[in-house]
Motif scaffolding. Structure first.
Motif, PDB file in Angstrom:
ATOM      1  N   LEU A 148       0.826  -1.201   0.000  1.00  0.00           N
ATOM      2  CA  LEU A 148       0.000   0.000   0.000  1.00  0.00           C
ATOM      3  C   LEU A 148       0.868   1.262   0.000  1.00  0.00           C
ATOM      4  CD1 LEU A 148      -2.868   1.021   0.047  1.00  0.00           C
ATOM      5  CD2 LEU A 148      -2.872   0.813   2.531  1.00  0.00           C
ATOM      6  N   SER A 152       0.909   3.472  -3.338  1.00  0.00           N
ATOM      7  CA  SER A 152       0.320   4.795  -3.113  1.00  0.00           C
ATOM      8  C   SER A 152       1.329   5.886  -3.451  1.00  0.00           C
ATOM      9  CB  SER A 152      -0.137   4.932  -1.657  1.00  0.00           C
ATOM     10  OG  SER A 152      -1.170   4.022  -1.364  1.00  0.00           O
ATOM     11  N   LEU A 170      -5.503  -2.581  -0.075  1.00  0.00           N
ATOM     12  CA  LEU A 170      -6.455  -1.729   0.640  1.00  0.00           C
ATOM     13  C   LEU A 170      -7.485  -2.558   1.395  1.00  0.00           C
ATOM     14  CD1 LEU A 170      -7.062   1.060  -2.015  1.00  0.00           C
ATOM     15  CD2 LEU A 170      -6.185   1.419   0.292  1.00  0.00           C
ATOM     16  N   SER A 174      -7.589  -2.483   5.422  1.00  0.00           N
ATOM     17  CA  SER A 174      -8.833  -1.885   5.935  1.00  0.00           C
ATOM     18  C   SER A 174      -9.807  -2.934   6.430  1.00  0.00           C
ATOM     19  CB  SER A 174      -9.490  -1.046   4.829  1.00  0.00           C
ATOM     20  OG  SER A 174      -8.590  -0.113   4.312  1.00  0.00           O
ATOM     21  N   VAL A 221     -11.240   4.840  -3.584  1.00  0.00           N
ATOM     22  CA  VAL A 221     -10.274   5.514  -2.722  1.00  0.00           C
ATOM     23  C   VAL A 221     -10.316   7.025  -2.957  1.00  0.00           C
ATOM     24  CG1 VAL A 221      -7.860   5.636  -2.016  1.00  0.00           C
ATOM     25  CG2 VAL A 221      -8.792   3.479  -2.871  1.00  0.00           C
ATOM     26  N   LEU A 226      -4.915  10.366   0.966  1.00  0.00           N
ATOM     27  CA  LEU A 226      -3.622   9.690   1.031  1.00  0.00           C
ATOM     28  C   LEU A 226      -2.491  10.593   0.547  1.00  0.00           C
ATOM     29  CD1 LEU A 226      -4.488   6.069  -0.185  1.00  0.00           C
ATOM     30  CD2 LEU A 226      -4.314   6.952   2.148  1.00  0.00           C
ATOM     31  N   THR A 229      -1.319  12.583   3.589  1.00  0.00           N
ATOM     32  CA  THR A 229      -0.983  11.890   4.825  1.00  0.00           C
ATOM     33  C   THR A 229       0.528  11.878   5.053  1.00  0.00           C
ATOM     34  OG1 THR A 229      -1.389   9.863   6.077  1.00  0.00           O
ATOM     35  CG2 THR A 229      -0.730   9.602   3.779  1.00  0.00           C
ATOM     36  N   PHE A 234      -0.396   7.385   8.408  1.00  0.00           N
ATOM     37  CA  PHE A 234      -0.819   6.633   7.224  1.00  0.00           C
ATOM     38  C   PHE A 234      -1.900   5.606   7.537  1.00  0.00           C
ATOM     39  CE2 PHE A 234      -0.417   3.304   3.994  1.00  0.00           C
ATOM     40  CZ  PHE A 234      -0.494   4.071   2.839  1.00  0.00           C
ATOM     41  N   VAL A 238      -5.844   5.655   6.098  1.00  0.00           N
ATOM     42  CA  VAL A 238      -6.319   4.697   5.089  1.00  0.00           C
ATOM     43  C   VAL A 238      -7.819   4.411   5.241  1.00  0.00           C
ATOM     44  CG1 VAL A 238      -6.206   2.289   4.334  1.00  0.00           C
ATOM     45  CG2 VAL A 238      -4.122   3.618   4.559  1.00  0.00           C
TER      46      VAL A 238
END
Length: 364
Positions: A148, A152, A170, A174, A221, A226, A229, A234, A238
């Motif tokens: 991630l 990202s 993700l 998550s 998303v 993001l 962040t 982070f 998320v």
């Protein structure tokens, strides 16, 4: 009086139809088709095999699988299991060819470097080789956080992004946000993402499923969150960046594939992923494996995806209710129209009868 009753019937039918249409509109699209129970699915599959195949025909299908290169032993064994389930024996000649093919593949491949390579790193080998070698394919831990962060950063910097891996990462990171959506656990979600990543490395992801993942990448998303962040925030940011309604289909897909793996094992799951184009396919596959377990690949090979997936679902009660309500409405409408036509015709006939002079009686 009859005309009044028919009018009241029409009004009642309109009310029932309106209520049914409202109830129908409130249920999600996917819930309008519901899966049969395990025993019903098993009976439906067996009935389809009985209609479609005789003993010589089903054995010919098995022999065709033995002639294919490379041989897919997951499917071959599954077809053998389906034959046994449905009372189809294998002739002596067929058994001899089966044993010869098994000995050929085991003897040549077991000592080959391809098998050694697959045993060392299952993500680096082709599915056909892994299945031929009969290797126990295990899932390696998935570095969701590192994936991630890396992908990202690529996205924010404008570099090329592996959208498939990023979306699955993700889902894994998550899990706390997604678990209430699927009803699963963190372990099942991580297992599902690992299976799909391994399937991608083995070339088992269908174009339809890849398109679904890419759509989720663009919609699921909030990248502005993001982008702002920091390393320390982070993991907290998320979940805030996840759009739950958009990630929900991917979460259900992952959860369904985890269920499939629990029921038939990883090697067969990697084969079955090739039948999945969307979430509904994964749900049908989970239902199928829940009912027939390791015979799933056999039924799909013998009957085809469309026939199998159509056979294991039925319309929900709300759909049946709507159909009957509409039929009742149509009946009431035509009954009123027919009553109107008959009444008008009878009135015209009575007027015509009154207007026509009667003949004088002849004198005696």
């Amino acid at each position: 009086m009859a005309h009044v009753i028919l009018k009241l019937t029409l009004i009642f039918s309109l009310m029932i139809s309106g209520l049914s249409i409202y109830r129908f509109s409130q249920i999600p699209l996917g819930a309008r088709l519901i899966d049969l129970g395990a025993s019903e699915i098993q009976a439906t599959m067996n009935a389809a095999i009985a209609r479609e195949y005789t003993q010589p025909e089903i054995e010919a299908h098995l022999m065709a699988l033995l002639e294919s290169e490379p041989r897919n032993w997951v499917v071959i064994q599954s077809v053998v299991d389906v034959m046994a389930e449905n009372g189809f024996g294998i002739t002596d000649e067929g058994r001899a060819r089966l044993r010869a093919a098994d000995a050929e593949d085991s003897g040549i491949l077991a000592a080959s470097w391809a098998c050694v390579s697959c045993a060392w790193d299952s993500s680096s080998c082709e599915l056909s080789v892994a299945l031929l070698c009969r290797l126990p394919i295990d899932l390696t831990p998935v570095g969701d956080i590192s994936t991630l962060i890396f992908e990202s950063s690529n996205y924010v910097l404008g570099y090329e992004v592996d959208q498939f891996d990023l979306v699955l990462a993700l889902v894994g990171v998550s899990a706390v946000v997604i678990i209430p959506i699927t009803g699963g656990t963190s372990a099942t979600l991580k297992a599902g993402t690992s299976i799909l990543k391994l399937a991608k490395s083995l070339g088992r992801i269908t174009p339809g499923l890849m398109r679904m993942i890419r759509r989720a990448f663009s919609r699921a998303v909030d990248w502005s969150v993001l982008a702002k962040t920091s390393v320390t925030r982070f993991l907290d940011d998320v979940p805030r960046a996840i759009r739950r309604n958009e990630i929900q289909p991917i979460a259900r897909l992952v959860d369904n594939m985890s269920k499939v793996s629990d029921r038939v094992g990883i090697p067969q799951t990697l084969h079955l992923v090739g039948y999945v184009d969307d979430v509904s396919d994964s749900a049908r596959l989970a239902s199928l494996t829940g009912a027939v377990a390791n015979k799933s690949s056999g039924y799909l090979s013998l009957l085809g995806k469309n026939r199998v997936f159509r056979a294991i679902v039925r319309w929900s009660d709300e759909v049946a209710e709507l159909v009957f309500a509409v039929l009742g409405l149509i009946y009431a409408f035509f009954a009123i129209v027919l009553n109107f036509i008959i009444s008008r015709s009878l009135r015209k006939l009575r007027r015509l009868a009154r207007a026509t002079p009667s003949r004088p009686k002849p004198n005696a």
